[in-house]
Scaffold this motif. Structure first.
Motif, short mmCIF file in Angstrom:
data_model
loop_
_atom_site.label_atom_id
_atom_site.label_comp_id
_atom_site.label_asym_id
_atom_site.label_seq_id
_atom_site.Cartn_x
_atom_site.Cartn_y
_atom_site.Cartn_z
N SER A 169 10.75 4.68 -1.84
CA SER A 169 9.50 4.14 -2.35
C SER A 169 9.67 2.96 -3.30
O SER A 169 8.72 2.31 -3.65
CB SER A 169 8.69 5.23 -3.04
N LEU B 252 2.29 1.63 -3.49
CA LEU B 252 1.23 2.06 -4.41
C LEU B 252 0.93 3.55 -4.25
O LEU B 252 0.79 4.28 -5.24
CB LEU B 252 -0.03 1.23 -4.18
N ALA B 253 0.88 4.01 -3.00
CA ALA B 253 0.63 5.43 -2.75
C ALA B 253 1.79 6.29 -3.26
O ALA B 253 1.58 7.31 -3.94
CB ALA B 253 0.40 5.68 -1.26
N ALA B 254 3.03 5.90 -2.95
CA ALA B 254 4.20 6.67 -3.39
C ALA B 254 4.30 6.68 -4.91
O ALA B 254 4.57 7.72 -5.52
CB ALA B 254 5.48 6.09 -2.78
N GLY C 4 1.85 6.32 -7.07
CA GLY C 4 0.76 7.15 -7.60
C GLY C 4 1.05 8.63 -7.45
O GLY C 4 0.83 9.42 -8.39
N ILE C 5 1.56 9.03 -6.30
CA ILE C 5 1.87 10.44 -6.07
C ILE C 5 2.99 10.92 -6.99
O ILE C 5 2.89 11.99 -7.61
CB ILE C 5 2.25 10.67 -4.58
N LEU D 205 0.82 -1.21 0.00
CA LEU D 205 0.00 0.00 0.00
C LEU D 205 0.86 1.27 0.00
O LEU D 205 0.53 2.25 -0.67
CB LEU D 205 -0.97 -0.01 1.19
N PHE D 206 1.97 1.24 0.75
CA PHE D 206 2.87 2.39 0.76
C PHE D 206 3.48 2.60 -0.63
O PHE D 206 3.53 3.72 -1.14
CB PHE D 206 3.99 2.20 1.79
#
Length: 155
Positions: free
Chosen positions: A153, A79-81, A83-84, A76-77
Motif C-alpha cells: 500500500s 487512499l483506501a489502504a 484509511g483502512i 484511490l487504492f
C-alpha cells in the motif's frame, strides 16, 4: 498544463514525503506521529496526481488515457489502504487499556503523564503483544502500512 506546474508538483511531492516521514518519528504519542506522517502519505498520493496531470498535458505519455486510469487507480487504492490501516490502528488503541496513576509513567521531561482511558503513548502500548496477542498482531499489521505492507500500500 505547463511543464513548470508538473515539475512544481513533483517538488512538492518529494518535500511532503521527506518532511512528513522525517517529522513523525520523534512524536511521543501515536496519534501525533500518525498525524505528522499524514504529510508523507499526502506526498505519495501527490505523486499519482502528478502523473495524472503530466499524462493529461501529454508530456511524453504514449497512452495518456491508460496512464491517467492507472494513476487515478493507484491514488484511490493508496487512499483506501491508508484509511483502512489508520482506522485499524486507532481502533486497536481504543481497545487497549490506558495508563493509570499507579503505573507512575513520566513524559520526556519527567512530568507525570495524566491518566488515560485508552492507550495513547508508545509506553502505553509497550508489551501489549504479550498481554493482548490478537490486538498486538492487529496493531503490527496496521503499523506495517507506511512501509508498504500489507498489499504494497505504500511506495
Amino acid at each position: 498544463m505547463p511543464d513548470v506546474i508538473v515539475k512544481l508538483l513533483w517538488v512538492i511531492a518529494v518535500l511532503t514525503m521527506t518532511f512528513g516521514n522525517a517529522l513523525g518519528p520523534p512524536a511521543i504519542q501515536y496519534q501525533a506521529r500518525a498525524g505528522l506522517q499524514l504529510g508523507g502519505a499526502s506526498g505519495y498520493m501527490l505523486v499519482g496526481l502528478t502523473a495524472l496531470v503530466a499524462a493529461r498535458s501529454g508530456d511524453g505519455a504514449t497512452h495518456p488515457a491508460l496512464v491517467q486510469t492507472q494513476a487515478l487507480g493507484g491514488v484511490l487504492f493508496y487512499l483506501a489502504a491508508y484509511g483502512i490501516m489508520n482506522t485499524g490502528a486507532f481502533g486497536v488503541l481504543m481497545l487497549l487499556p490506558g495508563r493509570t496513576d499507579a503505573q507512575g509513567r513520566h513524559g520526556p521531561n519527567g512530568e507525570p503523564l495524566p491518566t488515560a482511558t485508552s492507550a495513547e503513548t508508545f509506553e502505553d502500548i509497550a508489551g501489549a503483544g504479550r498481554r493482548h496477542p490478537s490486538l498486538g498482531l492487529a496493531m503490527a499489521i496496521c503499523c506495517f502500512q507506511p512501509h508498504g505492507l500489507p498489499l504494497r500500500s505504500a511506495s
